[in-house]
Design a protein around this motif. Structure first.
Motif, PDB file in Angstrom:
ATOM      1  N   UNK A  15       0.819  -1.221   0.000  1.00  0.00           N
ATOM      2  CA  UNK A  15       0.000   0.000   0.000  1.00  0.00           C
ATOM      3  C   UNK A  15       0.850   1.268   0.000  1.00  0.00           C
ATOM      4  N   UNK A  16       1.993   1.234   0.708  1.00  0.00           N
ATOM      5  CA  UNK A  16       2.839   2.433   0.780  1.00  0.00           C
ATOM      6  C   UNK A  16       3.588   2.675  -0.535  1.00  0.00           C
ATOM      7  N   UNK A  17       3.499   1.701  -1.438  1.00  0.00           N
ATOM      8  CA  UNK A  17       4.060   1.867  -2.781  1.00  0.00           C
ATOM      9  C   UNK A  17       2.953   2.039  -3.818  1.00  0.00           C
ATOM     10  N   UNK A  18       1.763   2.364  -3.339  1.00  0.00           N
ATOM     11  CA  UNK A  18       0.649   2.573  -4.257  1.00  0.00           C
ATOM     12  C   UNK A  18       0.179   1.313  -4.941  1.00  0.00           C
ATOM     13  N   UNK A  19       0.423   0.165  -4.304  1.00  0.00           N
ATOM     14  CA  UNK A  19      -0.015  -1.094  -4.890  1.00  0.00           C
ATOM     15  C   UNK A  19       0.913  -1.651  -5.949  1.00  0.00           C
ATOM     16  N   UNK A  20       2.121  -1.079  -6.086  1.00  0.00           N
ATOM     17  CA  UNK A  20       3.085  -1.582  -7.074  1.00  0.00           C
ATOM     18  C   UNK A  20       3.504  -3.006  -6.729  1.00  0.00           C
ATOM     19  N   UNK A  21       3.954  -3.732  -7.736  1.00  0.00           N
ATOM     20  CA  UNK A  21       4.469  -5.092  -7.521  1.00  0.00           C
ATOM     21  C   UNK A  21       5.855  -4.983  -6.889  1.00  0.00           C
ATOM     22  N   UNK A  22       5.907  -4.903  -5.571  1.00  0.00           N
ATOM     23  CA  UNK A  22       7.168  -4.624  -4.888  1.00  0.00           C
ATOM     24  C   UNK A  22       8.263  -5.640  -5.205  1.00  0.00           C
ATOM     25  N   UNK A 181       9.864  -0.513   1.711  1.00  0.00           N
ATOM     26  CA  UNK A 181       8.437  -0.338   1.957  1.00  0.00           C
ATOM     27  C   UNK A 181       7.864   0.887   1.281  1.00  0.00           C
ATOM     28  N   UNK A 182       8.708   1.872   0.954  1.00  0.00           N
ATOM     29  CA  UNK A 182       8.252   3.127   0.356  1.00  0.00           C
ATOM     30  C   UNK A 182       9.098   3.438  -0.878  1.00  0.00           C
ATOM     31  N   UNK A 183       8.638   4.388  -1.671  1.00  0.00           N
ATOM     32  CA  UNK A 183       9.420   4.814  -2.834  1.00  0.00           C
ATOM     33  C   UNK A 183      10.724   5.476  -2.397  1.00  0.00           C
ATOM     34  N   UNK A 184      10.714   6.106  -1.239  1.00  0.00           N
ATOM     35  CA  UNK A 184      11.962   6.668  -0.716  1.00  0.00           C
ATOM     36  C   UNK A 184      12.967   5.565  -0.415  1.00  0.00           C
ATOM     37  N   UNK A 185      12.474   4.440   0.152  1.00  0.00           N
ATOM     38  CA  UNK A 185      13.363   3.297   0.405  1.00  0.00           C
ATOM     39  C   UNK A 185      13.949   2.761  -0.904  1.00  0.00           C
ATOM     40  N   UNK A 186      13.112   2.667  -1.928  1.00  0.00           N
ATOM     41  CA  UNK A 186      13.587   2.173  -3.227  1.00  0.00           C
ATOM     42  C   UNK A 186      14.661   3.103  -3.782  1.00  0.00           C
TER      43      UNK A 186
END
Length: 295
Positions: A15-22, A181-186
């Motif tokens: 959810x914190x990635x907007x539902x992206x395929x993490x 968990x987040x785009x910042x983490x990525x």
């Protein structure tokens, strides 16, 4: 090396990635899932719990019931496909997990004796990371069965209910439990991967995975060869020489020794070439084959 199976949890809504395929996100040219699978490549069986995705190496697939039922339901589904006494449990979003950390976890559990049910990684703040851990499979199955009987289902139950009932050791590590968990983490992970201190190793690992090569390359020897060829012959000789070494090794059947032998031969040639250039032709004129003066 301790025999073990691996269960990789690759579900979740992200959810914190907007539902992206993490697990499918790319860090350093490889998906997060493939990076984790690379760290446990010597597992006897590897079960990935989650939707099927392309992977760099073969795995077995499982789904928790109901889908999205949480980590305990996913772990129970994954354990059904394992038999080894020790089980490595990992989340699928660990960009800095390495094989040496996996081996350290397994060794710590094997050394701890039967009274210890598992060894968890501990992050720099001392927090337990139960999804970067090695467990005794029997202990996991026992406690999961008790929780299922007590609550009627494992769906939605927090992971702490399981770990609270296990005797656990800890293994501190500064980076291996970093997750995305987040785009910042990525973004942080992608920047760290390209840091000068480790970019070469990351690139080689990514290239080997992309090309399907499992060979451990002596990078120091190849870099020395490239340096000798560039300095002693000409700069373009460096990439061409390393290519020729690889080609020669392949013709000899491949493998570490074939690469090492071809590298040694090319290094010797490069040094001879450089020595001749340094002599400036003097050795050729005054060498042992020059005619002796008559008395």
């Amino acid at each position: 090396m301790t025999d073990y199976d691996a269960v990789v949890l690759a579900g979740g809504a992200a959810r914190r990635l907007g539902g992206a395929d993490k697990p499918g996100l790319s860090v350093g040219g490889r998906t997060l899932l493939d990076r984790v699978l690379g760290a446990c490549a010597d597992a006897g069986d590897t079960v990935v719990v989650g939707p099927r995705r392309p992977t760099a190496r073969p795995v077995r697939w499982a789904r928790e019931q109901p889908p999205g039922g949480g980590p305990l339901a996913a772990l129970a589904a994954g354990l059904k496909g394992t038999e080894a006494a020790l089980t490595l449990v990992l989340s699928a979003d660990l960009p800095f997990l390495r094989a040496d950390t996996v081996r350290a976890l397994l060794a710590a559990l094997a050394d701890a004796g039967e009274g210890t049910d598992g060894v968890l990684l501990a992050d720099p703040d001392g927090r337990d990371q139960p999804l970067v851990a090695a467990y005794r499979g029997e202990a996991l199955r026992r406690e999961l069965a008790l929780l299922a009987a007590e609550h009627g289902s494992l769906a939605g139950l927090p992971l702490r209910l399981l770990t609270a009932e296990l005797a656990l050791g800890r293994l501190p590590h500064p980076t291996a439990s970093f997750d995305c968990d987040t785009w910042e983490d990525v973004a942080t992970a992608r920047a760290r991967i390209r840091d000068d201190g480790g970019v070469l190793e990351e690139w080689i690992n990514a290239a080997k995975a992309e090309l399907g090569i499992e060979l451990d390359v002596d990078t120091a020897a190849l870099l020395d060869l490239a340096r000798d060829a560039a300095h002693g012959v000409a700069r373009p000789a460096a990439p061409l020489t390393t290519f020729l070494v690889g080609y020669a090794a392949a013709l000899r059947g491949g493998g570490e020794e074939a690469v090492a032998a071809a590298t040694r031969e090319a290094v010797a040639l490069a040094r001879r070439w450089a020595d001749e250039a340094a002599d400036g032709g003097k050795a050729a004129a005054e060498g042992p084959h020059a005619p002796e003066e008559s008395e």
